[in-house]
Motif scaffolding. Sequence first.
Motif, PDB file in Angstrom:
ATOM      1  N   PHE A  75       0.824  -1.196   0.000  1.00  0.00           N
ATOM      2  CA  PHE A  75       0.000   0.000   0.000  1.00  0.00           C
ATOM      3  C   PHE A  75       0.864   1.254   0.000  1.00  0.00           C
ATOM      4  O   PHE A  75       0.632   2.198  -0.756  1.00  0.00           O
ATOM      5  CB  PHE A  75      -0.920   0.009   1.222  1.00  0.00           C
ATOM      6  N   LEU A  76       1.898   1.264   0.852  1.00  0.00           N
ATOM      7  CA  LEU A  76       2.758   2.434   0.946  1.00  0.00           C
ATOM      8  C   LEU A  76       3.664   2.591  -0.260  1.00  0.00           C
ATOM      9  O   LEU A  76       4.177   3.679  -0.516  1.00  0.00           O
ATOM     10  CB  LEU A  76       3.606   2.355   2.219  1.00  0.00           C
ATOM     11  N   SER A  77       3.878   1.509  -0.992  1.00  0.00           N
ATOM     12  CA  SER A  77       4.789   1.576  -2.137  1.00  0.00           C
ATOM     13  C   SER A  77       4.263   2.479  -3.241  1.00  0.00           C
ATOM     14  O   SER A  77       4.997   2.878  -4.128  1.00  0.00           O
ATOM     15  CB  SER A  77       5.046   0.181  -2.706  1.00  0.00           C
ATOM     16  N   TYR A  78       2.976   2.825  -3.201  1.00  0.00           N
ATOM     17  CA  TYR A  78       2.446   3.766  -4.177  1.00  0.00           C
ATOM     18  C   TYR A  78       3.009   5.167  -3.935  1.00  0.00           C
ATOM     19  O   TYR A  78       3.095   5.982  -4.838  1.00  0.00           O
ATOM     20  CB  TYR A  78       0.914   3.816  -4.092  1.00  0.00           C
ATOM     21  N   SER A 237       4.133 -15.329  -2.780  1.00  0.00           N
ATOM     22  CA  SER A 237       5.595 -15.258  -2.746  1.00  0.00           C
ATOM     23  C   SER A 237       6.180 -15.217  -4.158  1.00  0.00           C
ATOM     24  O   SER A 237       7.135 -14.483  -4.422  1.00  0.00           O
ATOM     25  CB  SER A 237       6.162 -16.463  -1.987  1.00  0.00           C
ATOM     26  N   ILE A 238       5.591 -15.991  -5.054  1.00  0.00           N
ATOM     27  CA  ILE A 238       6.075 -16.014  -6.438  1.00  0.00           C
ATOM     28  C   ILE A 238       5.831 -14.667  -7.108  1.00  0.00           C
ATOM     29  O   ILE A 238       6.707 -14.125  -7.804  1.00  0.00           O
ATOM     30  CB  ILE A 238       5.378 -17.139  -7.231  1.00  0.00           C
ATOM     31  N   ALA A 239       4.631 -14.098  -6.895  1.00  0.00           N
ATOM     32  CA  ALA A 239       4.299 -12.811  -7.506  1.00  0.00           C
ATOM     33  C   ALA A 239       5.209 -11.699  -6.999  1.00  0.00           C
ATOM     34  O   ALA A 239       5.671 -10.859  -7.778  1.00  0.00           O
ATOM     35  CB  ALA A 239       2.836 -12.472  -7.224  1.00  0.00           C
ATOM     36  N   LEU A 240       5.489 -11.705  -5.688  1.00  0.00           N
ATOM     37  CA  LEU A 240       6.314 -10.645  -5.111  1.00  0.00           C
ATOM     38  C   LEU A 240       7.774 -10.731  -5.548  1.00  0.00           C
ATOM     39  O   LEU A 240       8.498  -9.740  -5.487  1.00  0.00           O
ATOM     40  CB  LEU A 240       6.222 -10.684  -3.584  1.00  0.00           C
ATOM     41  N   VAL A 252      -1.441  -4.286 -11.380  1.00  0.00           N
ATOM     42  CA  VAL A 252      -1.833  -5.625 -11.841  1.00  0.00           C
ATOM     43  C   VAL A 252      -1.541  -6.666 -10.763  1.00  0.00           C
ATOM     44  O   VAL A 252      -2.398  -7.518 -10.442  1.00  0.00           O
ATOM     45  CB  VAL A 252      -1.096  -5.989 -13.153  1.00  0.00           C
ATOM     46  N   ILE A 253      -0.339  -6.626 -10.180  1.00  0.00           N
ATOM     47  CA  ILE A 253       0.038  -7.592  -9.145  1.00  0.00           C
ATOM     48  C   ILE A 253      -0.862  -7.454  -7.920  1.00  0.00           C
ATOM     49  O   ILE A 253      -1.316  -8.459  -7.349  1.00  0.00           O
ATOM     50  CB  ILE A 253       1.513  -7.420  -8.738  1.00  0.00           C
ATOM     51  N   ASN A 254      -1.147  -6.217  -7.516  1.00  0.00           N
ATOM     52  CA  ASN A 254      -1.996  -6.005  -6.343  1.00  0.00           C
ATOM     53  C   ASN A 254      -3.400  -6.553  -6.559  1.00  0.00           C
ATOM     54  O   ASN A 254      -3.994  -7.151  -5.659  1.00  0.00           O
ATOM     55  CB  ASN A 254      -2.062  -4.523  -5.993  1.00  0.00           C
TER      56      ASN A 254
END
Length: 270
Positions: A75-78, A237-240, A252-254
Amino acid sequence: MKIDYVISWICQALFIVALLSGIPLVFAYYPQHAFESVQKITYLTPFGLFFRKLHYFSSELLLFFIVFHVIIELFLSYKSKRKTESDYLFGSLAFIAVILLMFSGYVLKADQNGQSAALVAQNIMKDSVILKYFSSFLSDSSVFYWKFFLWHVIFLPFFFFLFVFYHAKRVLPRIEFVSIALSLSVIFMLFFKMPKDIPFNLTSKHLTGPWFFEGVENMLKMNVNVDIAVFLGFFPSIALMFYKNESKFKTVINILLILWVIFYVAISLV
């Protein structure tokens, strides 16, 4: 003090509590007599039940706080670009190490549930196109519990510390956060019960693996392909591992992660 900063410190502190509470258990646990030694720890060893509960609840809280940490960071990464792609990669690997630590600890109980979980893992590795090359690790032998024991107390903690160091650039938490982690673990010990060990001379209608493994087990019961079930189980874990700071990619990932949470909770409750 920012909440993401506090949560990340508490995650590391909970791991320290789990690690330290596990040390007395190591000296009382004998893999060649796994179930018997667990019962001796629980009912005969002075403070054995206390340390076992502390080890269990600090581990459970660690997983919850890691999930909380991931949600907050995404969330904060935005608004922040402090995290690099390698930070996400090593964070994901640390997450996988925690899952494997908790799974191996579940198997080391050596009761009916622990043995059932190990059997499911064996079948997954045998039937998987990718994991079958590692199936010999879980093969039945006189050193079966020794394998899990060594991974649980030496190799996986080492990998976790290594991944956390490269993820957060620090390993040891401040003492005040260790105090918070210890207090939280003790509070949970007082208000919640640890799952009971099911001896082999007791008939049990329903054997289960760890709660976070329920979704994968239910997919297998529905005859979902083994590799697909494992992929879906470890999807976050794979997506991150491939998470990037570009806003479109993050969006997209979120969205996929939100859909995964809905799916995995639903499939776990089936």
